[in-house]
Design a protein around this motif. Structure first.
Motif, short mmCIF file in Angstrom:
data_model
loop_
_atom_site.label_atom_id
_atom_site.label_comp_id
_atom_site.label_asym_id
_atom_site.label_seq_id
_atom_site.Cartn_x
_atom_site.Cartn_y
_atom_site.Cartn_z
N LEU A 5 46.08 31.88 50.42
CA LEU A 5 46.44 33.04 50.45
C LEU A 5 47.85 33.59 50.18
O LEU A 5 48.25 34.52 49.55
N ALA A 6 48.66 32.74 50.71
CA ALA A 6 50.26 33.08 50.74
C ALA A 6 50.58 32.87 49.15
O ALA A 6 51.41 34.02 48.80
N LEU A 12 51.22 39.39 44.19
CA LEU A 12 50.85 40.59 44.40
C LEU A 12 51.82 41.68 45.18
O LEU A 12 52.10 42.81 44.94
N GLN A 13 52.49 40.96 46.07
CA GLN A 13 53.59 41.71 46.85
C GLN A 13 54.88 42.08 45.89
O GLN A 13 55.35 43.18 45.82
N ALA A 18 57.56 45.87 42.72
CA ALA A 18 58.00 46.37 41.44
C ALA A 18 57.53 48.03 41.15
O ALA A 18 58.32 48.77 40.70
N PHE A 19 56.40 48.03 41.25
CA PHE A 19 55.72 49.31 41.00
C PHE A 19 56.47 50.59 42.00
O PHE A 19 56.71 51.53 41.42
N THR A 20 56.33 50.15 43.10
CA THR A 20 57.19 50.98 44.08
C THR A 20 58.55 51.60 43.62
O THR A 20 58.73 52.76 43.63
#
Length: 515
Positions: A5-6, A12-13, A18-20
């Motif tokens: 999961l990490a 993804l984080q 980057a998108f933010t």
């Protein structure tokens, strides 16, 4: 499981972050662009980040001219983060640049030209922001380029125009083969400037120096282009360490430094040996009243050499192509020449033409003016920046505003001319006081206007006295200033390569002059 999961969440984080950041940049940038706009002027809406830049990538002056039909004589566009007011008519240009020229006397400092090219080579007088130093440089240049000074250059201009005629005669095999005259015209214009500024000419044999200066100066001119330097208006593009445009500009600057240093060094050696010819640089060096720093001397040099590779060589390149397809205009000039001179040999003699007042040759003068108007080789004049507040029809223009003079549109103003899109030299005989915008307008217009006009008319006089300019065989080249330019972005400076035939009028007589 937690490790899996990490490993998934971390990318993804990163993408989310980057998108933010990108979204925040877009929002902040659009707020900044919106707040920078002048609320008194409307104009076409553009895209986020780029504004109207992408809409103006092909033939921008003509697009801006068409937009004025919808948005008015003066309207606002957005070039990336920079709002720009565009002036498109003669009346609006007069109100702003003539009546309020004191407030529109500076230049904006765009990144590519000022921060990269201007770092060592120096900017030009015409592109310099307003300052006390600029006034001193303008005085020095004006004293060397006013009508009285240009009159003193008559022997030089006679010699250089004769060399151009000889180049055409030799390259064309005495009229036996068609040639592309543009390199010959460029050599002529450059040689005039090198002689006036450094006291040294450039002959047809100096191919390496000529080609180097021509290539580099063309590249540097492109760094002043509004549409060819997106990083000037979109600041985030400057963060690209691998920017091709930035590296090109730096390389052109370095190559220019080489030949400018060489020209300066050669002149200093001649001065030390007391064998130099009078020129702008030597006169300025010895003028105690106008003592200029090395930086100021370099700026005068860059101004002169840019002028020598620009307006006149471009206008003549267009004119010779256009005249090859318009024999009627040639005939009118040749009749006028025949009324003043008995034969081509007399035209080539210094005693006949060195001090000739060509403005007395009405159609020849009108032909030169029409070439300047019709082709408008610098179609978007160098941009202005307001150093103080001004107004247009009651609308406020604050200090720091960027303003473009669309010389292409103003030269085709239907309020001035009934047939603006026609090539008709006679218009300048009918309206000799009509405005011409090719050299700009107001306080910051080109200081070399008198020299440029003299060069243009003297070249047309001698070429049309000595030759008929006939179209070359093969596909007919495009002589339209709208569609025939070699540069699809701002257009104007030069047509695409072409060939014409120069039919000799008096070969034996001309050869006797050049022996």
């Amino acid at each position: 499981m937690e490790l899996i999961l990490a490993s998934v969440l971390t990318p993804l984080q990163g993408l989310t972050a980057a998108f933010t950041l990108l979204l925040i940049y877009l929002i902040v940038n659009e707020i900044f662009r919106w707040r920078a706009e002048n609320p008194g002027f409307n104009g076409p809406r553009g895209l986020p980040i780029a504004g109207n830049l992408l809409q103006l990538q092909v033939n921008a002056p003509e697009i801006l001219r068409r937009w004025s039909e919808k948005y008015g004589d003066v309207y606002q566009i957005q070039l990336g983060n920079t709002p720009v007011l565009v002036v498109n008519t003669a009346a609006a240009a007069k109100e702003l640049f003539a009546h309020q020229g004191h407030a529109l006397n500076s230049r904006p400092t765009f990144y590519t030209f000022y921060k990269i090219v201007g770092k060592t080579s120096g900017i030009t007088i015409g592109t310099s922001p307003i300052s006390p130093e600029l006034k001193q440089r303008r005085r020095a240049a004006a004293s060397a380029l006013n009508k009285r000074a240009v009159s003193g250059y008559s022997p030089l201009l006679h010699l250089e125009t004769n060399l151009l005629v000889k180049d055409i005669l030799d390259a064309g095999g005495s009229g036996s083969r068609q040639i592309n005259p543009m390199p010959l015209v460029r050599r002529f214009a450059l040689s005039v400037i090198l002689t006036i500024n450094w006291g040294t000419s450039i002959t047809s044999d100096d191919k390496s120096l000529f080609e180097e200066i021509t290539e580099v100066e063309a590249g540097i001119v492109s760094t002043r282009s509004v549409m060819e330097n997106l990083q000037d208006f979109i600041p985030i593009l400057r963060l690209n360490l691998f920017s091709v445009r930035s590296h090109q500009a730096q390389r052109w600057r370095e190559r220019r430094d080489v030949y400018l240093n060489r020209l300066d060094s050669d002149l200093r050696q001649k001065i030390e040996k007391k064998v130099h010819r009078p020129c702008i640089q030597s006169n300025t060096i010895f003028d105690e009243a106008e003592k200029l720093a090395p930086k100021d001397l370099r700026i005068i040099s860059t101004s002169m050499i840019q002028g020598g590779t620009g307006t006149i060589s471009g206008t003549l390149s267009w004119a010779l192509l256009f005249l090859s397809q318009n024999l009627e205009a040639q005939t009118k000039v040749q009749r006028e020449i025949a009324a003043q001179f008995s034969n081509p040999v007399e035209v080539l003699r210094e005693s006949a033409t060195a001090g000739l007042d060509i403005s007395g040759s009405l159609y020849l003068h009108a032909l030169g003016m029409e070439c300047l108007r019709y082709f408008t080789v610098l179609r978007l004049s160098l941009p202005r920046e307001s150093s103080g507040d001004c107004t247009y029809q009651g609308r406020h223009i604050p200090a720091g505003s960027v303003v473009f003079l669309n010389a292409w549109a103003c030269n085709r103003d239907a309020a001035v001319w009934e047939d603006p899109d026609e090539f008709r030299p006679e218009r300048w005989q009918e309206q000799p006081e009509a405005p011409l915008f090719t050299y700009g307008m107001g306080y910051r217009m080109c200081a070399g206007t008198a020299l440029a006009n003299r060069e243009l008319e003297l070249v047309l006089l001698k070429i049309l006295a000595c030759f008929d300019i006939l179209p070359g065989t093969g596909q007919k080249p495009d002589a339209s200033p709208l569609t025939g330019s070699s540069n699809v972005k701002e257009s104007g400076r030069f047509p695409r390569a072409y060939e014409v035939l120069f039919k000799v009028h008096d070969l034996e007589g001309m050869n006797s002059v050049f022996v």
